[in-house]
Structure formats: C-alpha cells, structure tokens
Design a protein around this motif. Structure first.
Motif, PDB file in Angstrom:
ATOM      1  N   GLU A 142      20.753  28.079   7.056  1.00  0.00           N
ATOM      2  CA  GLU A 142      20.317  26.418   5.284  1.00  0.00           C
ATOM      3  C   GLU A 142      21.057  25.466   5.543  1.00  0.00           C
ATOM      4  N   ILE A 143      20.131  24.509   6.084  1.00  0.00           N
ATOM      5  CA  ILE A 143      20.355  23.460   6.725  1.00  0.00           C
ATOM      6  C   ILE A 143      20.271  22.011   5.663  1.00  0.00           C
ATOM      7  N   PRO A 144      21.019  21.548   4.237  1.00  0.00           N
ATOM      8  CA  PRO A 144      20.214  21.082   3.572  1.00  0.00           C
ATOM      9  C   PRO A 144      19.845  19.563   5.318  1.00  0.00           C
ATOM     10  N   GLY A 145      19.031  19.004   4.222  1.00  0.00           N
ATOM     11  CA  GLY A 145      18.665  17.558   4.761  1.00  0.00           C
ATOM     12  C   GLY A 145      17.971  17.642   6.300  1.00  0.00           C
ATOM     13  N   VAL A 146      18.247  18.567   6.720  1.00  0.00           N
ATOM     14  CA  VAL A 146      17.119  18.306   8.216  1.00  0.00           C
ATOM     15  C   VAL A 146      15.952  19.054   8.156  1.00  0.00           C
ATOM     16  N   PRO A 147      15.041  18.300   8.075  1.00  0.00           N
ATOM     17  CA  PRO A 147      13.603  19.055   7.622  1.00  0.00           C
ATOM     18  C   PRO A 147      12.844  19.782   8.706  1.00  0.00           C
ATOM     19  N   THR A 148      12.852  20.996   8.431  1.00  0.00           N
ATOM     20  CA  THR A 148      11.924  22.035   9.198  1.00  0.00           C
ATOM     21  C   THR A 148      11.455  21.700  10.263  1.00  0.00           C
ATOM     22  N   MET A 149      10.633  20.177  10.172  1.00  0.00           N
ATOM     23  CA  MET A 149       9.539  20.009  10.707  1.00  0.00           C
ATOM     24  C   MET A 149      10.306  19.663  12.148  1.00  0.00           C
ATOM     25  N   THR A 150      11.208  18.726  11.574  1.00  0.00           N
ATOM     26  CA  THR A 150      12.399  17.654  12.546  1.00  0.00           C
ATOM     27  C   THR A 150      12.804  18.939  13.627  1.00  0.00           C
ATOM     28  N   PHE A 151      13.311  19.918  12.762  1.00  0.00           N
ATOM     29  CA  PHE A 151      14.820  20.642  13.353  1.00  0.00           C
ATOM     30  C   PHE A 151      13.259  21.234  14.720  1.00  0.00           C
ATOM     31  N   LEU A 152      11.903  21.575  14.362  1.00  0.00           N
ATOM     32  CA  LEU A 152      11.044  22.401  15.192  1.00  0.00           C
ATOM     33  C   LEU A 152      10.866  21.999  16.138  1.00  0.00           C
ATOM     34  N   ARG A 153      11.102  20.211  15.839  1.00  0.00           N
ATOM     35  CA  ARG A 153      10.178  19.022  17.651  1.00  0.00           C
ATOM     36  C   ARG A 153      11.613  18.757  18.097  1.00  0.00           C
ATOM     37  N   THR A 154      12.653  18.610  17.203  1.00  0.00           N
ATOM     38  CA  THR A 154      13.590  18.476  17.950  1.00  0.00           C
ATOM     39  C   THR A 154      14.094  19.704  19.155  1.00  0.00           C
ATOM     40  N   ALA A 155      14.426  20.574  18.813  1.00  0.00           N
ATOM     41  CA  ALA A 155      14.231  21.802  19.444  1.00  0.00           C
ATOM     42  C   ALA A 155      13.361  22.030  20.577  1.00  0.00           C
ATOM     43  N   ILE A 156      11.951  22.238  20.401  1.00  0.00           N
ATOM     44  CA  ILE A 156      11.051  22.069  21.328  1.00  0.00           C
ATOM     45  C   ILE A 156      11.307  21.481  22.210  1.00  0.00           C
ATOM     46  N   ASN A 157      11.409  19.852  22.373  1.00  0.00           N
ATOM     47  CA  ASN A 157      11.692  18.704  22.920  1.00  0.00           C
ATOM     48  C   ASN A 157      13.001  18.920  23.735  1.00  0.00           C
ATOM     49  N   SER A 158      13.940  18.775  22.959  1.00  0.00           N
ATOM     50  CA  SER A 158      15.306  19.146  23.653  1.00  0.00           C
ATOM     51  C   SER A 158      14.898  20.521  25.011  1.00  0.00           C
ATOM     52  N   GLN A 159      13.938  21.427  24.373  1.00  0.00           N
ATOM     53  CA  GLN A 159      14.634  22.431  25.459  1.00  0.00           C
ATOM     54  C   GLN A 159      13.334  22.271  26.532  1.00  0.00           C
ATOM     55  N   ARG A 160      12.059  21.551  26.452  1.00  0.00           N
ATOM     56  CA  ARG A 160      11.584  20.331  27.604  1.00  0.00           C
ATOM     57  C   ARG A 160      12.579  19.858  28.479  1.00  0.00           C
TER      58      ARG A 160
END
Lengths: 430, 251
Positions: B91-109
């Motif tokens: 559980e990571i408080p303060g990090v919105p799930t959508m922000t996390f998903l977008r950051t992860a996808i785009n970091s990988q790309r």
C-alpha cells in the motif's frame, strides 16, 4: 553567587544599533516611541541564542552575521519590471510589495469590499506585539519596518476573491526589508489571501515580514504563505492571528527558499466555536536551516485546531519544528491535534521536532505526534519492480508524502502552483 | 527464456542460506509451477528474480533472454519484460493508482526507446483491461492499493501485468487470500495473457490454483533446490501424498 556579565555585541547587533541611529524611518511620534523601545530591547537582549528557549534550535545571534541597510524604494517602472516576470495566478487581486515598499501605483482598482492603505500613511496603530527576548522578529520589525499594508476586509467580500500579497526583492546587492501588515477580516466576512516571497539567488539579503491578522465573528479566511526567497536569503516571518467567535481559518505554509528561515505562526484562539487548520510543507536542502515555530493559545472553551507539517530534509539541511499548544484552564472541550512528519534523505541532514503541550483544562482532546524516517525500502522496491528508475521512484514517494497535506486545499489552481514548487525543488536535487 | 543454474543465495543481513544450488529452465510460452513447503525458498526465488537487494548471490547464474539478469537493476529487469506479481502488494499512500500506472508504463517505454503513451490512449488502455478484470475505475483513483481488499490487491496486480505486457511473469502465491470467485477472475486474467512468447512462473502452495492455470511443468522446491520436476500430474500427486512423502522419495 551569580555574576552577570554582558556579552560583547556581535557585528550584526552593533550594526542594527548604529543603523537605527542613522536612519529616519517613517511614523508619527507614537510609532517613533515604539521604534525606540524596540531598539532598546535589542540593546538589552541582543539577538536570541540557544539559551532563549524558543530559539533553542536556531541560534540567530550566530547565524545572522550582519545588519544590512534597508533596501531602496523602487520607482514605478523598476517595480513593474521586478513584479512583471513573476508568474503568479492571473485572477488574484495583487498587492505588490517591492523591496519592502508597497507600490500602490501598480495596483488595479481596489475592490469595494476592501479598504487598503499603505502602513506609513495610516494611523500609528501598527505597532504592537511583545518586545521580549524571544520575540526578535517583532523587535527587529518594529524598529525597522519601512512599509506594509493596512487592510480591512468587509462582510461583502466574496470568497472567490483571492488577495495576493507579493513580496519581491529586486536589488542586486544585499539589503534588508522589513514590512508589517495589519489585516482585519470583519464579522461575517470571507477572505482568501496568498502571500508570496520571492527574490534572486546568490544574494544574502534579509527579509523580515510580520503580519497581524484579526478574524471577526463568524468570519472565514484562508492564508497561504509561499516562501521561495533566493537561496542565500535570510527570511524572518511572523504571522500573528487572533480568532474571533465562530471564526474559521486555514493556513497553508510552504517553505522552499532561503538559506535561513524562521517562520513563526502565533494564534490566539480567542472566540468560542472557532477553528484553525494549519498545513505546512518544509523543504530543507543544501546548507539551509529552516525553523517553523507555532504557538497556539486556546483561551476559551469549545475550539478546535489541527496542524500537519510534512518536512523533507536532505543534503546538509537542518530543519526545526516547534509546536506549542497552550490550553487555558477555562478552555474546556478544546480539540487540538498536531502532527509533524519528516523524511530524512541524506546522511548529513537533520531535523528536530519539538511538540509541546501545556494543558490546564481537564476536559480536552490534545494529540500530537512526530515521526522521522527514511523512505520505505519496500515501497521503493515495489515501484522499481514496475520499471520506475530509482530516482523517479524516490521522487514519486517524496511527492506523495508532501502532497498529502495539500489534499484539503479545495482550490485546484493554487494547489497546482504549490505542487509545482515542490516538483521544482525536488528536480533541483541530484 | 529463463535459465537458472546452480543458484546459491543467502539473506545479506544474517548470512542465512536460502537457495542451495537451484536449477530451473523455463521455455518461451511455458507455464511453470513451483510448489514447495513453507520456508523452501519460493518467495526468495521470486524476489531474487525481480532484483530485491536483501539477498546476496554467492554462486550460480541467471540468464534471461540471453542477458545476465543478475547484472541488471530492478527497473531494467522490469523494462526488459520481467514482472513479479507480489504475494503482498504494497500500500503506497499518496500515490494515485493511475499516476503510478502511467509512470510505470511510460518509464518502461522510455527505457525501451519507445514513445510515451499519451493520456487518452493510456486511459482507453486501462479501461479496457480493467473491465476484463472486473475492476471499477473508481478504485484506480484511490492511492495505490490503499484500502483495497485482499482480492482487489491481487486483481490490481494482474491489471498491472496486463498493462505492462511482460515477457516473463512471476506470480508469487497469487492465490493466497483469494476466495473462489476472485481466484477465477485472477486466473482468467493470467490465462488471457498466455501466449507462445510469454512465460509464466506460478509459485504456489496449493494445487487448487493449478486447476485454473494449468501448468506445462511442475517443480518441487525443497530446502533451496528443485528436487523433482514433472508435468501437471506431479501437482496432483503432491496434493494426494503431501510434501513430506515426495521430499523423502527424492532424498
């Protein structure tokens, strides 16, 4: 047997006394008397050291090396340039204070619900506050204040109006500014204020700003302080608030600038049914020293307050939070909560947190908590395991930690600005 | 896809040896199940594959698609297509799930030299995958995993997997804490991802999950080594006999 020895004066202390003798500062006789009393207090107490309890973590006497000449009043064109490239929100009603001088020539038409005058034009009422040894900010300010705003917000003021107070330093040499604002929010009025401090990097200027704010019966206000002075500045700020009956005040304070910061918030919760919220973000990096000290006095029954500070200390920064809550004997049913959470991100940084409760009433709720930690390694691993490089993952977690305190701010535009300040500070770290 | 040879690893902090000569090969498209009793080293293997710093590799090698996995950073492994579905998603408080998903996808790309996904495309992508996993978009507006039920967390892990489109999925006891319905949803999500060029390692205690995600191979892990390998019938044998007999037989 005690032998009182006087300590030799520092360069700064001697400088202030000499400066005062030489300067001819504005004000009527009452003001001049107050100024003389303030400088006499400085002559007696000197600048505070660690031995003054309220300054235990910030030895101003050691840290303030010089007394600087007051900054000069810019003309309209100079002030316009100084203000011009500072992108603040468009829809603020902006009151510019450049180099410690209010510049009415640059003010748009003043909304009817506000009465505004330059401090020096007004009556002498602007001088008050204690001149005790621990009130160095007020002592210096009383002695040296050059200008400021007197403002009365009447009951017709709409909460849609945001009153921006822009403190801009524009000199290319070190100098001192000292300003004093007196603001009255009348009974039943609503007002939103955004105070911002900016100045150039690499100049060791001093900025001293005292604001006295009175909230009348059932009034509502939001006060935002965005301190982003230049990286070598000394910022001494004091916000003194008196809350009337049923008044509600939200204070947001964010410190991202300056080499030395002392930010004091003193609130007298004087009216029953009043409520105070303070949310703060302190970003402490490089070799800066950032001290935020709050004193809340719950003096009557049935009042509430809530304070949350989130701090990040890194590099060789030293941070301080002192939070004092005083609950008077008659202040039954007080509900006061205070939290101070800090992330330490380097081996050489530090943070001191000192919550202090003085409770004389027996039927109250007072909670306080302070945490100091590094980022959670498991959180970092989780983010990195999804492909996010370590630095980005760290920033994501730090941002999340800080931005939680801005969640209650129901003003997206302002919230975006404050978040942008946080991002910019984080991006500037390696 | 993956070749682990004679892997020895210990906990860096106290030198406790966990893996003692583990060998495992997983082919492209293969679903390999790793089963074993508590303390056999299953989760350690999962963490070591993902790159957790708490372990020290003392011997052996891991080759992933021709690359030395042990020389890659955690985020590089992810960008190279390795995905660990956590047993206990954090559980990571303060990090919105959508922000996390977008950051992860785009970091990988970004690491793979691909263009970042623009917001509208990203949203469409998430909506489509979330619907398949019966995940309400409102849930994704909350901070990452905060206040999610056990089942929601596991579904969120599978959603991440579907969005990141990895080449090698490691599911660490994804069945733990799931009721039958949630187990079906999660399994369907995993099965939908099966393809000839994607491998899956399913780590589990129980045979039950393997009824839904049918493995190509089953490996029994005990005391840090694979002591027996077989096809899906080995899982049934384990279910009937228990670990003790199998381990004794192998010894």
């Amino acid at each position: 047997m005690n032998i009182q020895t006087t300590r030799p004066r520092t360069e700064a202390e001697t400088g202030f006394l000499a400066l005062f003798d030489r300067l001819d500062l504005p004000g009527d006789n009452k003001v001049k008397t107050a100024r003389s009393e303030a400088i006499a207090a400085l002559a007696i107490h000197g600048l505070p050291t660690r031995r003054v309890e309220a300054w235990h973590y910030t030895d101003l006497r050691t840290m303030m090396h010089k007394a600087l000449e007051p900054a000069s009043r810019p003309d309209k064109a100079q002030a316009e340039i100084a203000i011009g490239n500072r992108n603040w929100l468009d829809d603020f009603f902006m009151l510019p204070i450049v180099n410690g001088h209010y510049i009415p020539e640059l003010v748009d038409e003043i909304p009817e619900e506000l009465i505004i005058s330059a401090l020096c034009d007004g009556e002498s009422a602007f001088i008050d506050g204690s001149l005790d040894a621990d009130n160095a900010i007020n002592i210096l300010n009383t002695a040296f204040a050059t200008d400021g705003l007197s403002m009365i917000v009447d009951e017709d003021c709409s909460p849609d109006l945001t009153i921006g107070i822009a403190h801009v330093y524009s000199e290319d040499q070190p100098a001192m500014t000292a300003t004093r604002n007196n603001i009255v929010v009348c009974d039943g009025a609503s007002a939103r204020f955004s105070e911002r401090f900016v100045g150039p990097d690499n100049i060791e200027y001093h900025s001293n700003a005292v604001t006295n704010l009175w909230l009348g019966l059932n009034s509502k206000a939001r006060w935002v302080i965005c301190q982003e002075e230049g990286d070598q500045a000394t910022h001494l700020g004091q916000l003194n608030v008196t809350l009337g009956e049923g008044a509600e005040l939200d204070i947001y304070v964010i410190n991202t600038g300056s080499k030395l910061v002392r930010c004091e918030i003193n609130v007298i919760v004087a009216g029953e049914g009043s409520h105070l919220n303070i949310r703060g973000v302190n970003l402490v990096g490089d070799k800066s020293h950032v001290d935020v000290t709050t004193v809340l006095k719950h003096n009557v029954a049935n009042t509430t307050s809530s304070q949350i500070f989130r701090n990040v200390s890194t590099e060789q920064g030293t941070g301080v939070f002192q939070g004092q809550i005083q609950v008077a004997q008659i202040a039954q049913k007080t509900d006061a909560a205070m939290a101070c959470n800090t992330l330490l991100l380097s081996d050489e940084c530090s943070f001191s947190a000192k919550p202090e409760l003085e409770i004389f009433a027996d039927d109250v709720l007072c909670a306080h908590g302070a945490t100091i930690a590094d980022l959670d390694e498991n959180h970092l691993f989780y983010l990195m395991a999804r492909g996010i490089p370590e630095r980005d993952a760290r920033n994501l977690l730090v941002k999340a930690f800080l931005e939680e305190v801005l969640e209650d701010l129901d003003d997206e535009a302002l919230s975006d600005i404050l978040i942008h300040r946080i991002d910019r500070w984080l991006d500037a770290r390696q | 896809m993956l070749e682990i040879k004679n892997l020895h690893a210990r906990i860096a902090e106290d030198d406790t040896e966990i893996l003692r000569g583990l060998d495992l090969a997983v082919k492209p498209g293969e679903v390999a199940a790793i089963m074993g009793p508590n303390g056999s080293g299953k989760s350690t293997l999962a963490y070591i594959l993902a790159g957790k710093q708490d372990y020290e590799i003392t011997k052996g090698s891991i080759i992933y698609n021709g690359q030395n996995l042990l020389e890659m950073d955690t985020h590089e492994r992810a960008a190279a297509g390795l995905f660990l579905a956590f047993q206990y998603p954090l559980e990571i408080p303060g990090v919105p799930t959508m922000t996390f998903l977008r950051t992860a996808i785009n970091s990988q790309r970004k690491q793979r030299g691909e263009d970042e996904l623009m917001t509208p495309d990203f949203l469409r992508f998430v909506k489509e995958k979330a619907a398949a996993l019966k995940i309400d978009m409102a849930m994704l507006k909350r901070p990452l995993n905060v206040g999610f039920s056990g089942g929601e967390k596991k579904r969120a892990e599978i959603l991440q997997m579907a969005l990141l489109e990895p080449k090698l999925c490691v599911l660490d006891e994804t069945d733990s804490g799931l009721d039958i319905d949630a187990l079906k949803v999660v399994s369907e999500g995993v099965n939908a991802l099966r393809s000839p060029d994607r491998s899956v390692i399913v780590i589990t205690h129980y045979q039950r999950l393997l009824d839904y995600i049918v493995p190509d191979s089953v490996h029994v892990l005990s005391k840090g080594r694979i002591i027996k390998s077989g096809d899906k019938s080995l899982a049934l044998e384990l279910e009937n006999k228990g670990y003790t007999d199998i381990i004794e037989d192998a010894a």
